[in-house]
Design an enzyme around this catalytic site. Structure first.
Site, PDB file in Angstrom:
ATOM      1  N   SER A 145      -4.043   3.962  -7.789  1.00 47.17           N
ATOM      2  CA  SER A 145      -5.332   3.265  -7.859  1.00 47.17           C
ATOM      3  C   SER A 145      -5.570   2.898  -9.319  1.00 47.17           C
ATOM      4  O   SER A 145      -4.986   3.522 -10.218  1.00 47.17           O
ATOM      5  CB  SER A 145      -6.440   4.216  -7.391  1.00 47.17           C
ATOM      6  OG  SER A 145      -7.704   3.794  -7.877  1.00 47.17           O
ATOM      7  N   TYR A 158     -10.788  12.440  -6.951  1.00 48.14           N
ATOM      8  CA  TYR A 158      -9.990  11.244  -6.646  1.00 48.14           C
ATOM      9  C   TYR A 158      -9.241  10.771  -7.898  1.00 48.14           C
ATOM     10  O   TYR A 158      -8.034  10.522  -7.867  1.00 48.14           O
ATOM     11  CB  TYR A 158     -10.915  10.141  -6.127  1.00 48.14           C
ATOM     12  CG  TYR A 158     -10.193   8.885  -5.676  1.00 48.14           C
ATOM     13  CD1 TYR A 158      -9.640   8.805  -4.393  1.00 48.14           C
ATOM     14  CD2 TYR A 158     -10.068   7.779  -6.515  1.00 48.14           C
ATOM     15  CE1 TYR A 158      -8.990   7.650  -3.971  1.00 48.14           C
ATOM     16  CE2 TYR A 158      -9.411   6.627  -6.104  1.00 48.14           C
ATOM     17  CZ  TYR A 158      -8.878   6.564  -4.831  1.00 48.14           C
ATOM     18  OH  TYR A 158      -8.237   5.427  -4.415  1.00 48.14           O
TER      19      TYR A 158
HETATM   20  P1  NAI Z   1      -8.260   3.478   4.635  1.00 44.29           P
HETATM   21  O1  NAI Z   1      -9.324   4.493   4.728  1.00 44.29           O
HETATM   22  O2  NAI Z   1      -8.288   2.311   5.555  1.00 44.29           O
HETATM   23  O3  NAI Z   1      -6.812   4.131   4.800  1.00 44.29           O
HETATM   24  C1  NAI Z   1      -6.481   5.461   4.550  1.00 44.29           C
HETATM   25  C2  NAI Z   1      -5.634   5.930   5.710  1.00 44.29           C
HETATM   26  O4  NAI Z   1      -5.185   7.253   5.445  1.00 44.29           O
HETATM   27  C3  NAI Z   1      -6.418   5.984   7.032  1.00 44.29           C
HETATM   28  O5  NAI Z   1      -5.659   5.339   8.034  1.00 44.29           O
HETATM   29  C4  NAI Z   1      -6.567   7.477   7.311  1.00 44.29           C
HETATM   30  O6  NAI Z   1      -6.600   7.793   8.690  1.00 44.29           O
HETATM   31  C5  NAI Z   1      -5.309   7.995   6.646  1.00 44.29           C
HETATM   32  N1  NAI Z   1      -5.382   9.422   6.325  1.00 44.29           N
HETATM   33  C6  NAI Z   1      -6.421  10.106   5.773  1.00 44.29           C
HETATM   34  N2  NAI Z   1      -6.105  11.412   5.667  1.00 44.29           N
HETATM   35  C7  NAI Z   1      -4.840  11.533   6.150  1.00 44.29           C
HETATM   36  C8  NAI Z   1      -3.953  12.635   6.316  1.00 44.29           C
HETATM   37  N3  NAI Z   1      -4.302  13.887   5.951  1.00 44.29           N
HETATM   38  N4  NAI Z   1      -2.735  12.400   6.851  1.00 44.29           N
HETATM   39  C9  NAI Z   1      -2.349  11.160   7.232  1.00 44.29           C
HETATM   40  N5  NAI Z   1      -3.152  10.088   7.092  1.00 44.29           N
HETATM   41  C10 NAI Z   1      -4.372  10.286   6.563  1.00 44.29           C
HETATM   42  O7  NAI Z   1      -8.254   2.991   3.119  1.00 44.29           O
HETATM   43  P2  NAI Z   1      -7.199   2.149   2.297  1.00 44.29           P
HETATM   44  O8  NAI Z   1      -7.932   1.355   1.336  1.00 44.29           O
HETATM   45  O9  NAI Z   1      -6.242   1.461   3.189  1.00 44.29           O
HETATM   46  O10 NAI Z   1      -6.437   3.293   1.479  1.00 44.29           O
HETATM   47  C11 NAI Z   1      -5.039   3.415   1.423  1.00 44.29           C
HETATM   48  C12 NAI Z   1      -4.630   3.957   0.071  1.00 44.29           C
HETATM   49  O11 NAI Z   1      -4.960   3.001  -0.930  1.00 44.29           O
HETATM   50  C13 NAI Z   1      -5.312   5.257  -0.348  1.00 44.29           C
HETATM   51  O12 NAI Z   1      -4.379   6.104  -0.987  1.00 44.29           O
HETATM   52  C14 NAI Z   1      -6.365   4.792  -1.345  1.00 44.29           C
HETATM   53  O13 NAI Z   1      -6.701   5.778  -2.269  1.00 44.29           O
HETATM   54  C15 NAI Z   1      -5.620   3.638  -1.987  1.00 44.29           C
HETATM   55  N6  NAI Z   1      -6.480   2.691  -2.683  1.00 44.29           N
HETATM   56  C16 NAI Z   1      -7.349   1.867  -1.993  1.00 44.29           C
HETATM   57  C17 NAI Z   1      -8.157   0.983  -2.681  1.00 44.29           C
HETATM   58  C18 NAI Z   1      -9.104   0.075  -2.003  1.00 44.29           C
HETATM   59  O14 NAI Z   1      -9.945  -0.545  -2.698  1.00 44.29           O
HETATM   60  N7  NAI Z   1      -9.072  -0.083  -0.687  1.00 44.29           N
HETATM   61  C19 NAI Z   1      -8.108   0.906  -4.142  1.00 44.29           C
HETATM   62  C20 NAI Z   1      -7.164   1.788  -4.758  1.00 44.29           C
HETATM   63  C21 NAI Z   1      -6.382   2.639  -4.040  1.00 44.29           C
END
Ligand code: NAI
Length: 261
Positions: A145, A158
């Site tokens: 991130s 985080y």
């Molecule tokens: P999101 O909330 O849609 O996706 C996160 C996914 O991780 C979800 O599908 C959730 O069910 C899954 N998850 C949560 N805990 C879990 C576990 N213990 N085991 C397996 N799966 C688990 O959000 P997004 O944005 O797609 O996030 C994906 C990655 O991108 C994360 O690491 C987040 O920190 C990173 N990120 C996102 C940004 C954004 O603005 N959307 C910015 C910077 C980083």
């Protein structure tokens, strides 16, 4: 498009929604074989598999929790049993929650660190172990991130997890470069996914975020997926230990834009 991704076996954690889903669909469009790890039962993985198959790739879903060692092992075994190998590991699953640091419980701290950092370490370790054993010059992509760089009050757990992802990525890149295993990370800025839904549903909060982005818009998940396929492809064959920032310029001191400062 990256023709050398055709037939490659990819595991993506947290791929039921958001960036993971977009990456799964993009790897599918590259005709890769994609293992979609999902976490919650209500995540619509069937439609992801359909999209992948329509594009000429293959998809298979597996439920699992990245904080559990045995679940990560199951994901890799699922890739090998279903598609015959593992070439690309995308450690994407992540969570966040806002809490002033003086009120942050140990439970909340541990939950974020074990999902965002320990979960990614387990994914790296298991993938590297398989790649070494099978002499695969694979590619590992960790989801960091902009907060591996930018401090973030109320999100200390985080920011600490993503700072950890950065140095973990660089250390593993150095350690396994002699084996041809590349380890990189992507650092997105603000992207339109469920993790930000609450914030972006509020027009004032959304405006505040956009003001931090020199390019002036919230990123789309496909723009992150485009980074992932490039990093995994042979076009990036000499790239390891990189953090690829995809943030519309958020890390370039936007406060100094347009004559300010
Ligand atoms: P999101 O909330 O849609 O996706 C996160 C996914 O991780 C979800 O599908 C959730 O069910 C899954 N998850 C949560 N805990 C879990 C576990 N213990 N085991 C397996 N799966 C688990 O959000 P997004 O944005 O797609 O996030 C994906 C990655 O991108 C994360 O690491 C987040 O920190 C990173 N990120 C996102 C940004 C954004 O603005 N959307 C910015 C910077 C980083």
């Amino acid at each position: 498009m990256y023709p050398n991704l055709e037939g490659k076996v990819v595991v993506i954690t947290g791929a039921g929604t958001g960036l993971g889903r977009a990456m799964a669909e993009r790897f599918g469009a590259e005709k890769a074989k994609v293992v979609i790890n999902y976490f919650k039962e209500d995540e619509d993985v069937q439609s992801i598999i359909e999209t992948i198959e329509k594009a000429g790739g293959s998809g298979s879903a597996i439920q699992g929790d990245v904080t559990k060692e045995e679940d990560i092992k199951r994901m890799i075994a699922h890739a090998v049993n279903t598609f015959g190998s593992l070439d690309i590991m995308v450690n994407n699953a992540g969570i966040e929650n806002e809490v002033p640091s003086e009120d942050l419980t140990l439970e909340d701290w541990n939950k974020v660190i074990s999902t965002n950092l320990t979960g990614q370490f387990l994914g790296c370790r298991e993938a590297i172990d398989y790649m070494l054993e099978n002499k695969i010059k694979g590619s590992i992509i960790n989801m960091s991130s902009v907060h591996q760089e930018i401090p973030w009050p109320h999100f200390v757990h985080y920011a600490a997890s993503k700072g950890g992802v950065k140095l973990m990525t660089e250390t593993l890149a150095l350690e396994f470069a002699p084996h041809g295993i590349r380890v990189n990370c992507i650092a997105p800025g603000a992207i339109d996914t469920p993790i930000n839904a609450e914030k972006f549903d509020d027009p004032e909060l959304k405006k505040g975020v956009v003001e931090l982005i020199p390019m002036g818009y919230i990123g789309k998940p496909e723009e992150i997926a485009a980074c992932a396929v490039w990093l995994a492809s042979s076009e990036a064959s000499y790239v390891t230990g990189l953090t690829l920032f995809a943030d519309g310029g958020m890390t370039q001191y936007p406060g100094f834009q347009a004559g300010k400062g």
